[in-house]
Write a protein that holds these residues in place. Sequence first.
Motif, short mmCIF file in Angstrom:
data_model
loop_
_atom_site.label_atom_id
_atom_site.label_comp_id
_atom_site.label_asym_id
_atom_site.label_seq_id
_atom_site.Cartn_x
_atom_site.Cartn_y
_atom_site.Cartn_z
N ASN A 184 36.42 28.18 40.83
CA ASN A 184 36.08 27.51 42.44
C ASN A 184 35.25 27.73 43.64
O ASN A 184 35.45 27.81 44.58
CB ASN A 184 37.19 26.95 43.44
CG ASN A 184 38.45 26.10 42.17
OD1 ASN A 184 37.79 24.78 41.63
ND2 ASN A 184 39.77 26.27 42.26
N GLY A 185 34.38 28.98 43.13
CA GLY A 185 33.34 28.58 43.75
C GLY A 185 33.43 30.54 44.38
O GLY A 185 33.26 31.29 45.87
N CYS A 186 35.13 31.20 43.49
CA CYS A 186 35.24 31.94 44.70
C CYS A 186 35.10 33.01 43.08
O CYS A 186 35.69 32.58 42.41
CB CYS A 186 36.69 32.32 45.09
SG CYS A 186 36.41 31.03 46.34
N TYR A 187 34.87 34.33 43.55
CA TYR A 187 34.43 35.60 43.03
C TYR A 187 36.44 36.51 43.10
O TYR A 187 36.43 36.46 44.27
CB TYR A 187 33.86 36.44 42.77
CG TYR A 187 33.10 35.54 42.06
CD1 TYR A 187 32.44 36.41 40.78
CD2 TYR A 187 31.57 35.13 42.92
CE1 TYR A 187 31.28 36.24 40.40
CE2 TYR A 187 30.40 35.29 42.85
CZ TYR A 187 30.11 34.80 41.00
OH TYR A 187 28.37 34.87 40.67
N THR A 188 37.08 36.95 42.51
CA THR A 188 38.55 38.04 42.21
C THR A 188 37.98 38.58 41.05
O THR A 188 38.05 38.64 40.33
CB THR A 188 39.86 36.50 41.43
OG1 THR A 188 39.35 35.07 43.09
CG2 THR A 188 40.97 37.44 41.99
N LEU A 189 38.23 39.85 41.83
CA LEU A 189 38.97 41.35 40.67
C LEU A 189 39.97 40.77 40.16
O LEU A 189 41.09 40.86 41.04
CB LEU A 189 38.82 42.43 41.77
CG LEU A 189 39.01 43.83 41.23
CD1 LEU A 189 37.93 44.11 40.71
CD2 LEU A 189 38.81 44.50 42.38
#
Length: 441
Positions: free
Chosen positions: A286-291
């Motif tokens: 959804n257009g987001c990066y997550t570590l």
Amino acid sequence: MKLTAIIIDDELPTLNLMKYIIQKSGKVDVIGEFSNPKEVISNIDKLKPDIAFVDVEMPGMNGIALAEELGKLDYKIQIIFSTAYKEYAFDAFKVEAVDYILKPVTEDQINKTIDKIIKRYPLILSKNREGNEDSLNSNITSEVHSDEEVNANNLNKSYKNEDAKNESTKNKNKKNENEVLIYDDSRSNKNQRCNISCLGQFAVYMEYKDTISSNQVKFETVKVEELFAYLTLSEGRPVEKWRLCEMLWPDFPDKKAEHNLHSTIYRLKTSFKKVGFTEDFINYKNGCYTLNVDNFYCDLWDFRKLENYKDLEAANVILIEKVLDLYQGELYGNKAYIWSIDEGQKLNDLNVHMTMKLSNYYIEKKQYDISIRHLYKLLRLNNYNEEVYELMMKCYFYKGDKVKLMKFYKDVRDTLAKELDVKPSKTTVELYNYLIRNLEQ
């Protein structure tokens, strides 16, 4: 579907001009106009706008304070500041404003800001509505696109279990306030782990079980390092692609910044592969990066858990001491990132607050030497804290150690004179004289 907006400005001509330009664009409906920020608070639940154009300089409550209040709401309002002063840009960043417009406002400025919002509107929706798909991935290099496509496929396989995972995460967050988790090898069956050090320095090391060897991750560029530092600070929270672009390449055109971001993500993964870290540690959705925090241990994440502690007692004091030992200096050490300043100050304040609380705990137990040891650690990190000076003097007084009390006060006085060309505060001087008089009796 049009976006909705409200305008808050105490200057009526500016407010009317902004409304005219926004409505003229045909892309946003103005559903509210306010000259008093307090009226916004009382009407916001009824209006629920997508966007708020907020003047910074207003009587009673300035725009920064208003934005902080709006940020506490369950739904996300995209804040756009209007101001005559460029120096407010940093404050705008701290409250996660999307943009700021310099006065006098122009049609070109407002239209560019509206276009920016519209481009990101799918990301706004994805924060509050399930099932939205992001469509901003069309212009990336084939190599990086392939890499992200694999990640997306892996994520799709796990969507069915996502609700269960989210519920599990919620339960983990409801831990007893007196519980702090320090890293333990028993938490993982993997043969390798990656340690992130943020407090006092920024360094990332690969470590291997049953060995004493470790390899430091060498980031390929300073942008790669800064990107990973920001993702670490986010601690598993999704970070919008556009926010990363603006943070790392604020003066670049959108497409160029997006291309650079994809290249930097690829180089970040390469940096870890070079030390043998093969886990898939960055997710994209959804257009987001997550570590993926499950793949790492980080001193910062454990240290933040001190915020959960309300009281010190025998059952938790040893754990608190261990967590306080993690704080070896300022966030990221000598790597000064403008976006980390606010969080760094917050962590420093937390360290001071909890160390002072711990020292007072030991004073109540009449264990003055332990209290002094913790206070000296604070002074090694920051020599200039009158509150620490005063508590240290009290410890020597309670011990009945006049010689060390006098020496400590002299060291404080000399340090302040040499480093800051000032004298101890009036309250510190008065306390010292009072303690000395009472020790002499």
